[in-house]
Design a protein around this motif. Structure first.
Motif, PDB file in Angstrom:
ATOM      1  N   ARG A 399      84.321  51.064  33.847  1.00  0.00           N
ATOM      2  CA  ARG A 399      83.895  52.418  34.218  1.00  0.00           C
ATOM      3  C   ARG A 399      83.100  53.058  33.073  1.00  0.00           C
ATOM      4  O   ARG A 399      82.083  53.726  33.295  1.00  0.00           O
ATOM      5  N   VAL A 402      79.555  51.669  32.906  1.00  0.00           N
ATOM      6  CA  VAL A 402      78.737  52.203  33.995  1.00  0.00           C
ATOM      7  C   VAL A 402      78.360  53.659  33.717  1.00  0.00           C
ATOM      8  O   VAL A 402      77.211  54.075  33.925  1.00  0.00           O
ATOM      9  N   GLU A 403      79.314  54.467  33.222  1.00  0.00           N
ATOM     10  CA  GLU A 403      79.041  55.887  32.925  1.00  0.00           C
ATOM     11  C   GLU A 403      77.929  56.011  31.877  1.00  0.00           C
ATOM     12  O   GLU A 403      77.001  56.816  32.018  1.00  0.00           O
ATOM     13  N   ALA A 405      75.625  53.747  31.025  1.00  0.00           N
ATOM     14  CA  ALA A 405      74.344  53.246  31.545  1.00  0.00           C
ATOM     15  C   ALA A 405      73.692  54.279  32.449  1.00  0.00           C
ATOM     16  O   ALA A 405      72.484  54.521  32.375  1.00  0.00           O
ATOM     17  N   ARG A 406      74.488  54.911  33.290  1.00  0.00           N
ATOM     18  CA  ARG A 406      73.951  55.935  34.187  1.00  0.00           C
ATOM     19  C   ARG A 406      73.419  57.131  33.395  1.00  0.00           C
ATOM     20  O   ARG A 406      72.427  57.751  33.776  1.00  0.00           O
ATOM     21  N   LYS A 408      71.877  57.131  30.780  1.00  0.00           N
ATOM     22  CA  LYS A 408      70.521  56.799  30.327  1.00  0.00           C
ATOM     23  C   LYS A 408      69.607  56.482  31.514  1.00  0.00           C
ATOM     24  O   LYS A 408      68.556  55.863  31.349  1.00  0.00           O
ATOM     25  N   ARG A 409      70.058  56.877  32.725  1.00  0.00           N
ATOM     26  CA  ARG A 409      69.294  56.696  33.970  1.00  0.00           C
ATOM     27  C   ARG A 409      68.979  55.230  34.274  1.00  0.00           C
ATOM     28  O   ARG A 409      67.933  54.897  34.837  1.00  0.00           O
ATOM     29  N   LYS A 411      69.446  51.675  36.216  1.00  0.00           N
ATOM     30  CA  LYS A 411      69.799  51.235  37.572  1.00  0.00           C
ATOM     31  C   LYS A 411      70.935  50.221  37.451  1.00  0.00           C
ATOM     32  O   LYS A 411      70.746  49.143  36.888  1.00  0.00           O
ATOM     33  N   VAL A 412      72.104  50.601  37.975  1.00  0.00           N
ATOM     34  CA  VAL A 412      73.294  49.758  37.860  1.00  0.00           C
ATOM     35  C   VAL A 412      73.654  49.197  39.226  1.00  0.00           C
ATOM     36  O   VAL A 412      73.718  49.936  40.214  1.00  0.00           O
ATOM     37  N   THR A 429      84.456  53.104  39.957  1.00  0.00           N
ATOM     38  CA  THR A 429      83.262  53.612  39.276  1.00  0.00           C
ATOM     39  C   THR A 429      82.615  54.798  39.994  1.00  0.00           C
ATOM     40  O   THR A 429      81.759  55.476  39.420  1.00  0.00           O
ATOM     41  N   ALA A 431      80.576  54.435  42.342  1.00  0.00           N
ATOM     42  CA  ALA A 431      79.240  53.978  42.754  1.00  0.00           C
ATOM     43  C   ALA A 431      79.391  52.915  43.835  1.00  0.00           C
ATOM     44  O   ALA A 431      80.452  52.317  43.999  1.00  0.00           O
TER      45      ALA A 431
END
Length: 769
Positions: A399, A402-403, A405-406, A408-409, A411-412, A429, A431
């Motif tokens: 989690r 993923v948080e 990475a998101r 920084k915009r 694409k996950v 997550t 998502a």
């Protein structure tokens, strides 16, 4: 004796042995019992049977059938019953009544010779008439194939599949090219094809037979997880299987190796003897003592240590698809690691102190040092592995990745091998997550819509339950990762390896290797309160589980295997639901070490079905072989079928039967991915009941409660990683049922051998294509 087949009470799909009830028209409607190889006979058909009378000590007088023929009924009542039996797709009892009312005793002649006249029957339009005519012709053609196959005891369902594969050429193929069946028709292996071949006169020393036998021996080894077999072992296995001269096997193997679509022979380095595993930790964090008993040979058919003693090389024989997959997977991983582009380049110069503080404020919890290392690794390395046992924080680490990475915009994309695991990943997550098969949009034939030429539009691909990935699926997945993108594989390497060939996660973690990895070992305080988590770690360190004084982990002791099986059913269907308020179909899963035996998944499924979804008067059901399907049944797909559903339905997919139409001969399953999938009755051998499943088949799934029968009848399968995998499938509650001795044996027994795979060598470059 002549009579109408009214009911099939038992049928063995493997040899055609059937117990049925027939109405002879005499005795005031009393049904007589007939037994024998009534292969292909359908309810509603009139049969002319030859045999002899006998008596069964329990079931009384019965007619033992030696051979039979079908006889078309001649009376109006007989024709109506025959047509309305569900034999012909599209004709149910009411339609049959209307057709017979219109044509009388000429009905069958009309359908046979001039089916267009059916349009005159009220309610039958041109489309339905055409479907009925086609179904009649198909039934006739299948019947011819069945009559031909009767002498070699091939089951009805296989005869249907042969006809669907080859159509009018079925009998010609069976007579002249029987070994094609093993390659072309699902459900027919070499042994069935070989039996047919002998019946049609193909000699035992035919090169065609020997080559088919060699390929069969290799395919059988993939079911044990091997990607290849050493040449000497393959030759020995083939000689034993085929009962032919060793020289003939060697000659045929050489011919197969020269055939581009035959097999691949490759000299590979022998794997060094396995080094001692790193010291494990007990649940309180201290080093665990070695288990008191030496590991024993578990009976797993591995043929000894695949590694050898580290000297020299061995000749490995691969099936072509597995060699291609292993070579391609290693090459693509190394390509991803070397790629200079970085779709997450923002993390190369990030201030990790600030990033982790922001993350802690967002999630409400700080990362432990091991978790922090894993987060950095996933966001700065192109390929990374995160492993660890239950309660060690894998989920929170994912989690966190993923948080960030998101933020920084990026694409996950999130995926897992099973629908249940994908749902869990999505909940964790927040998502969307999908199965790997859906993510890649696998098509008929197994090709993926996304591959190296058309990669996924993702900066970061996260795959949970990666221990389930076999070499074929892993290759398709890694091919679809774009250059510069990051791939994070998450899984517990101490669980059972994949059902399919290979040990991908283990080979990725092999040392020294190029794939960066973090293993989480600290059990968090909250998880230490869970008997499920602490006992999983005890089992993994060779310590027996605590089975008294816990609110979520129980043992019902029962030494007798049959009694243990029945007790497991009672616990799963009645006791657990009553005590904990759980739904026996949705929330409770029985996990058996093996399929066969009194406490195996096969027997337990039948008992659980009767307890949870019993037969009810007036509700339709469909029998196939020894199984009966009913609305409400919990079922699982047992083969990959790329033609079913929106993107295929895959081995291990679980669902519930929501509809059963005897007229259209169709059953509908709502899968765990919320997709309604129709099955023709001729496809029902792709489904098995799933009230109880083997522990191997449960990989990647998680259930509120698991009930595990542990008996000495499964002694060959009783291994530490098997029990560990079963226990870690539970979210809230584990109930063991069975023998304390068997439980002790499972905890002590370490799997004797690894699998024949060269992926680790290819990843390091020690074995280049």
């Amino acid at each position: 004796m002549e009579g109408v087949l009214e009911r099939i009470t038992y049928a063995n799909e493997e040899n055609g042995y059937t117990v049925a009830r027939v109405d002879t028209g005499r005795g005031g409607g009393e049904l007589l019992t007939v037994v024998g190889a009534l292969l292909g006979a359908q309810v509603g058909e009139s049969l002319r049977m030859e045999g002899r009378w006998g008596s069964h000590p329990q079931y009384g007088r019965q007619f033992m059938v030696e051979n039979y023929t079908t006889v078309l009924p001649a009376t109006v009542q007989g024709i109506q019953r025959y047509l309305g039996s569900g034999l012909i797709k599209g004709i149910g009892p009411k339609t049959a009544e209307r057709i017979v009312e219109h044509f009388g005793t000429e009905t069958l002649e009309v359908i046979e010779a001039d089916a267009e006249r059916l349009i005159a029957v009220p309610g039958l339009g041109p489309k339905r008439t055409a479907l009925i005519a086609a179904a009649w012709e198909e039934q006739k053609a299948i019947k011819e194939v069945m009559v031909f196959l009767q002498s070699v005891e091939v089951s009805t369902s296989i005869a249907v599949r042969i006809y669907k594969q080859y159509g009018d050429a079925s009998i010609s193929v069976v007579k002249n090219q029987p070994y094609r069946l093993a390659a072309d028709v699902w459900g027919i292996g070499f042994l069935t094809a070989d039996r047919i071949a002998r019946a049609v006169g193909i000699p035992q020393d035919s090169p065609e037979r020997v080559k088919a036998g060699l390929q069969y021996a290799l395919s059988q080894s993939t079911e044990q997880g091997h990607c290849f077999l050493p040449e000497e072992r393959l030759i020995a296995d083939a000689v034993k299987l085929l009962q032919v001269d060793t020289g003939l096997v060697i000659e045929c193997l050489a011919e197969l190796a020269d055939d581009p679509e035959g097999v691949v022979r490759e000299r590979i380095p022998e794997r060094p003897a396995p080094s001692a595993p790193p010291p494990r930790r007990s649940p309180d964090g201290s080093a665990a003592d070695a288990p008191p008993d030496e590991p024993r040979d578990t009976g797993e058919d591995t043929g000894g240590d695949p590694g050898g003693d580290g000297a020299g090389r061995l000749d490995a024989i691969y099936l072509v698809p597995l060699h291609r997959a292993e070579v391609a997977l290693a090459a693509q991983v190394r390509r991803l690691l070397r790629n200079e582009g970085d779709r997450l380049s923002a993390f190369q110069g990030v201030d990790w102190g600030k990033a982790l503080a922001w993350l802690a404020a967002r999630t409400g919890a700080e990362l432990a040092p091991e978790q922090e290392q894993a987060v950095r690794l996933a966001l700065t390395e192109k390929v990374a592995v995160l492993t660890g046992g239950p309660g060690c924080g894998k989920s929170f680490t994912v989690r966190s990745v993923v948080e960030l990475a998101r933020a920084k915009r990026a694409k996950v994309v999130l995926a897992a091998p099973t629908g249940r695991a994908a749902k869990r990943l999505a909940e964790l997550t927040g998502a969307e997550a999908s199965t790997v098969h859906r993510l890649l949009e696998l098509r008929p034939g197994g090709d993926a819509a996304y591959d190296r030429d058309r990669p996924l539009d993702a900066d970061l691909v996260v795959v949970d339950e990666a221990s389930m990935l076999d070499v074929l699926l892993a290759n398709k997945l890694v091919k679809a990762v774009a250059p510069g993108a990051h791939l994070l594989l998450v899984g517990d390497v101490d669980q059972l390896p994949s059902v399919g060939p290979g040990q991908v996660l283990r080979d990725f973690l092999a040392e020294p290797g190029p794939v960066p990895a973090v293993r989480l070992t600290r059990i968090f305080r909250q998880a230490q309160q869970s008997g499920v988590v602490t006992n999983a770690h005890r089992i993994n360190t060779g310590l027996p589980p605590v089975t008294q004084g816990l609110a979520d982990f129980f043992l019902f002791a029962e030494e007798d295997t049959e009694a243990a099986g029945k007790l497991a059913v009672d616990v799963a269907a009645r006791r657990v639901p009553a005590r904990f308020g759980l739904d026996p179909r949705r929330d409770v899963q029985v996990l058996a070490p093996m399929h066969r035996g009194p406490a195996g998944a096969g027997v337990l499924n039948a008992l659980l079905q009767e307890a949870i979804t019993p037969a009810r008067p007036g509700l339709p059901e469909r029998r196939i072989g020894g199984r009966v399907f009913r609305v409400g049944d919990k079922v699982t797909q047992i083969r990959n079928n790329y033609d079913k559903g929106e993107n295929g339905v895959f081995n291990g997919t679980v669902g519930v039967v929501t509809g059963l139409d005897p007229v259209e001969q169709r059953l509908t399953v709502l899968t765990e991915e919320d997709e309604e999938v129709p099955y023709d009755f001729t496809e029902l051998d792709e489904l098995a009941h799933a009230y109880a499943v083997t522990i191997h088949r449960s990989q990647g799934s998680e259930y509120p409660c698991v009930v595990i029968p542990v008996t000495m009848s499964a002694w060959m399968m009783l291994q530490r990683n098997l029990l560990y995998t079963a226990v870690t499938r539970a979210k809230r509650l584990v109930v063991l049922v069975g023998s304390r001795r068997a439980l002790g044996q499972a905890v002590r027994s370490v799997s004797a051998g690894s699998r024949y795979t060269a992926l680790d060598k290819r990843l390091t470059g020690a074995l280049c294509p």
